[in-house]
Design a protein around this motif. Structure first.
Motif, short mmCIF file in Angstrom:
data_model
loop_
_atom_site.label_atom_id
_atom_site.label_comp_id
_atom_site.label_asym_id
_atom_site.label_seq_id
_atom_site.Cartn_x
_atom_site.Cartn_y
_atom_site.Cartn_z
N LEU A 163 0.82 -1.21 0.00
CA LEU A 163 0.00 0.00 0.00
C LEU A 163 0.85 1.26 0.00
CD1 LEU A 163 -2.72 -1.07 2.57
CD2 LEU A 163 -3.13 -0.54 0.17
N PHE A 210 -6.98 -1.68 -5.20
CA PHE A 210 -6.39 -1.38 -6.51
C PHE A 210 -7.32 -1.78 -7.66
CE2 PHE A 210 -2.65 -1.41 -3.76
CZ PHE A 210 -1.95 -0.30 -4.22
N TYR A 346 -6.37 8.64 0.85
CA TYR A 346 -5.36 7.58 0.74
C TYR A 346 -4.00 8.08 1.23
CZ TYR A 346 -8.38 4.39 -1.92
OH TYR A 346 -9.38 3.52 -2.30
N LYS A 354 -1.23 3.60 -3.56
CA LYS A 354 -2.58 3.71 -4.11
C LYS A 354 -2.85 5.13 -4.60
CE LYS A 354 -6.88 3.27 -5.14
NZ LYS A 354 -7.29 2.62 -6.41
#
Length: 411
Positions: A163, A210, A346, A354
């Motif tokens: 991530l 994703f 994010y 991401k």
């Protein structure tokens, strides 16, 4: 069978009432609460969990009993209805206390495991500090010869790395922290089954984030063979959350009946907890409803619930899915607003890979400024008749976690 534990707990309580409370009494109460929780008596279980912690005042110098009692309460009982965010720090404190005392290896590693799963479930910020804690946990497992726990901590660290750092295939757990195929091939059948469940759960979450539909399909086919129960509440929450979200995403689009059934089972789990007032379940429940029956109203409720619960990771995902819905509804301008807000959320979460992935899909994000994103903590409701910032001066409050942090470099 929980019934014998309930009976033994009652006998222990009656014995204590006659003979006096000993040092183990808080732990007995906590275990009784765990048994009631398994029977679905969540309110009573919550009360017993709180009572067990309060009783520790009677043994202020007994660090061992205090840590074990709290570890059980914060892992098995209280997170059924209380936020994972409030569980994390007490669980890490239990780990430190038990590790200093020594002897109870399962308690030490169990507290750590619950801590990390609570961090992931709450959407607490990812980053080098978390990865350092995971590295130390791995070293501890090696020293203690606990290969099962080692595998989970390695998979957890690779999940966080996927991530945070750009990977060629972010939905695979194949990196410097963990190599899934190699690890699973080295295990016996029983150990492999449990490890596969945990690694697949991480991969499903990555696939949803994703948006890799092939990977979601593959992971769901594996997880459908596992039961919907787990003694570790945070781990179960993460698994069922993304199983349900992915199942509705694929089942709705592909008409796969088995996926829709799987999604309904997960939805029922979170619906039941929501009725009891669970802080953790309501955002997931509403997000699943939005994935099941997409609409502006459904996504608005889901986004508000995620924001109110400070689950910024789920808020980011819900906003991104809502943006995809808006694009299908030919409302690109509003969709771009939600994509921008999702991008910054994010970033707040620490999922920089991401965020980079989003920026590569949407060119306008490369010129996005922080004050242009709706990282809301209050309301996300909107009125199409108003312009994007003039909407009755709605109280959009920006998440300030990353105000001092620069944007990640964009290619």
């Amino acid at each position: 069978n929980i019934a014998p534990l309930v009976i033994l707990s009652w006998k222990a309580i009656r014995y204590a009432m006659k003979r006096g409370i000993g040092r183990h009494f808080p732990l007995v109460i906590s275990m009784f609460g765990g048994a009631l929780s398994k029977q679905g008596k969540l309110k009573s279980a919550q009360e017993l969990g709180q009572i067990s912690i309060a009783l520790l005042d009677n043994v202020p110098n007994d660090v061992e009993i205090s840590a074990i009692t709290q570890a059980f309460a914060y892992s098995v009982i209280l997170p059924q209805l209380q936020s994972f965010r409030s569980m994390a720090e007490p669980l890490y404190r239990c780990y430190r206390d038990l590790n200093i005392i020594g002897g109870y290896v399962e308690g030490v590693l169990g507290s750590l495991l619950s801590y990390f799963y609570s961090v992931f479930a709450a959407g607490i910020e990812l980053g080098p500090l978390l990865e350092s804690k995971l590295l130390l946990s791995e070293e501890l497992c090696r020293d203690l010869g606990k290969d099962g726990f080692l595998t989970i901590f390695q998979a957890s660290r690779q999940f966080a790395l996927n991530l945070r750092l750009s990977m060629e295939n972010p939905t695979e757990l194949e990196g410097k922290a963990f190599r899934e195929e190699e690890a699973l091939n080295a295990m016996n059948s029983n150990a492999r089954k449990m490890a596969l469940r945990d690694s697949t759960s991480f991969r499903l979450q990555l696939a949803f984030i994703f948006w890799n539909e092939d990977a979601m399909d593959q992971m769901l086919k594996i997880l459908c063979d596992y039961s919907g129960t787990d003694v570790n509440i945070a781990r179960l929450h993460n698994r069922l959350c993304f199983t349900g979200l992915a199942a509705f995403a694929l089942g709705k689009r592909n008409g796969v009946d088995s996926f829709l059934t799987l999604g309904e089972n997960c939805l029922n789990h979170f619906s039941n907890l929501t009725k009891y007032g669970s802080d953790n379940a309501r955002p997931v429940y509403l997000f699943m409803l939005a994935m099941k029956r997409p609409s502006k109203e459904a996504y608005g409720k889901a986004i508000d619930a995620c924001s109110e619960a400070s689950m910024i990771h789920l808020e980011a995902m819900a906003k991104e899915r809502f943006a995809a819905f808006l694009i299908r509804e030919k409302n690109a301008a509003l969709a771009n607003e939600y994509i921008t807000s999702s991008y910054w959320l994010y970033q707040d979460w620490g999922a920089h890979a991401k965020a980079l992935h989003l920026s590569q899909q949407h060119e306008f994000l490369k010129h996005s400024k922080r004050d242009g994103a709706k990282s809301t903590l209050t309301s996300t409701t909107f009125d199409d008749s108003l312009s994007k910032v003039e909407k009755s001066k709605t109280a959009y409050m920006f998440n300030t976690t990353l105000k001092s942090r620069k944007k990640i470099l964009l290619k």
